[in-house]
Design a protein around this motif. Structure first.
Motif, mmCIF file in Angstrom:
data_model
loop_
_atom_site.group_PDB
_atom_site.id
_atom_site.type_symbol
_atom_site.label_atom_id
_atom_site.label_comp_id
_atom_site.label_asym_id
_atom_site.label_seq_id
_atom_site.Cartn_x
_atom_site.Cartn_y
_atom_site.Cartn_z
ATOM 1 N N GLY A 160 0.919 -0.807 0.231
ATOM 2 C CA GLY A 160 0.423 0.083 0.372
ATOM 3 C C GLY A 160 0.796 0.488 -0.060
ATOM 4 O O GLY A 160 1.965 1.328 -0.034
ATOM 5 N N HIS A 161 0.237 2.516 -0.173
ATOM 6 C CA HIS A 161 0.757 3.566 -0.220
ATOM 7 C C HIS A 161 0.039 4.843 0.913
ATOM 8 O O HIS A 161 -1.391 4.435 0.747
ATOM 9 C CB HIS A 161 1.203 4.421 -0.841
ATOM 10 N N ARG A 162 0.263 6.215 1.095
ATOM 11 C CA ARG A 162 -0.561 7.125 1.673
ATOM 12 C C ARG A 162 0.506 8.718 1.706
ATOM 13 O O ARG A 162 1.307 8.469 1.613
ATOM 14 C CB ARG A 162 -0.661 6.929 2.704
ATOM 15 N N CYS A 163 -0.156 8.996 1.322
ATOM 16 C CA CYS A 163 0.005 10.845 1.830
ATOM 17 C C CYS A 163 -0.165 11.050 2.913
ATOM 18 O O CYS A 163 -1.274 10.878 3.766
ATOM 19 C CB CYS A 163 -0.608 11.161 0.110
ATOM 20 N N ARG A 208 11.264 -4.952 -2.506
ATOM 21 C CA ARG A 208 11.997 -3.834 -2.740
ATOM 22 C C ARG A 208 10.912 -3.529 -4.499
ATOM 23 O O ARG A 208 10.879 -2.351 -4.460
ATOM 24 C CB ARG A 208 13.089 -3.721 -3.151
ATOM 25 N N GLU A 209 11.215 -4.853 -5.026
ATOM 26 C CA GLU A 209 10.601 -3.702 -6.373
ATOM 27 C C GLU A 209 9.015 -3.517 -6.630
ATOM 28 O O GLU A 209 8.889 -2.608 -6.388
ATOM 29 C CB GLU A 209 10.851 -4.930 -7.915
ATOM 30 N N GLU A 210 8.115 -4.238 -5.466
ATOM 31 C CA GLU A 210 7.303 -3.960 -5.288
ATOM 32 C C GLU A 210 6.682 -2.405 -4.057
ATOM 33 O O GLU A 210 6.109 -1.571 -4.406
ATOM 34 C CB GLU A 210 6.183 -5.057 -4.686
ATOM 35 N N CYS A 211 7.272 -2.818 -3.450
ATOM 36 C CA CYS A 211 8.172 -1.292 -2.975
ATOM 37 C C CYS A 211 7.876 0.043 -3.910
ATOM 38 O O CYS A 211 7.040 1.163 -3.571
ATOM 39 C CB CYS A 211 8.921 -1.278 -2.129
ATOM 40 N N VAL A 212 8.874 0.316 -4.423
ATOM 41 C CA VAL A 212 8.872 0.948 -5.509
ATOM 42 C C VAL A 212 7.716 0.931 -6.451
ATOM 43 O O VAL A 212 7.607 2.545 -6.600
ATOM 44 C CB VAL A 212 9.855 0.491 -6.735
ATOM 45 N N ALA A 213 6.863 0.444 -6.639
ATOM 46 C CA ALA A 213 5.926 0.544 -7.489
ATOM 47 C C ALA A 213 4.793 1.459 -6.970
ATOM 48 O O ALA A 213 3.841 2.321 -7.816
ATOM 49 C CB ALA A 213 5.598 -0.791 -8.536
#
Length: 142
Positions: free
Chosen positions: A8-11, A27-32
């Motif tokens: 996931g991600h957030r602002c 690592r690669e999924e985190c960059v995406a």
């Protein structure tokens, strides 16, 4: 970090700039996820369909340098080619760099909802393993 979900991600609030956080099993999924977070800070892409594929190869480097290279490339392509990624796939190139494949859309096809990032700040940049997964935190200069 207390971040829920596998990926996931957030602002997050940050004085005068925008700060994003992302996490994923690799690592690669985190960059995406970081790319998705970057784009979502300033556009609404709902209803927009991904268009042509674009490829990017990073040079070998430290993990933080790889992340910054990919995010800088998003900003560069927005400024020079008027395109933004709607999907992102990242793979290890086997030589210390990353291969990135975006499906993009024209900047005119999306609605601006926030301040457009101008650069990636190296101040308080964080990217690395975090309790069995990868996470990052990046400040965007707007």
């Amino acid at each position: 970090m207390g971040l829920s979900g596998q990926r996931g991600h957030r602002c997050v609030p940050h004085t005068a700039d925008v700060r994003i956080e992302a996490w994923a099993p690799t690592r690669e999924e985190c960059v995406a996820e970081a790319v998705a977070a970057l784009v979502e800070t300033f556009i609404d892409s709902s209803g927009t369909r991904p268009g042509p594929a674009r490829d990017h190869q990073t040079p070998p480097g430290h993990d933080e340098d790889l992340l910054v290279n990919v995010l800088d490339e998003v900003i560069f392509r927005m400024d020079t080619a008027d395109e933004l990624p709607l999907t992102t796939e990242v793979t290890d190139d086997g030589h210390g760099g990353l291969r990135v494949r975006w499906r993009v859309t024209d900047t005119g096809a999306v609605e601006l909802i926030g301040a457009v990032p101008k650069a990636i700040s190296l101040h308080e940049l964080r990217f690395g393993p975090d309790g069995g997964r990868w996470s990052c935190a990046v400040t965007l200069d707007v």
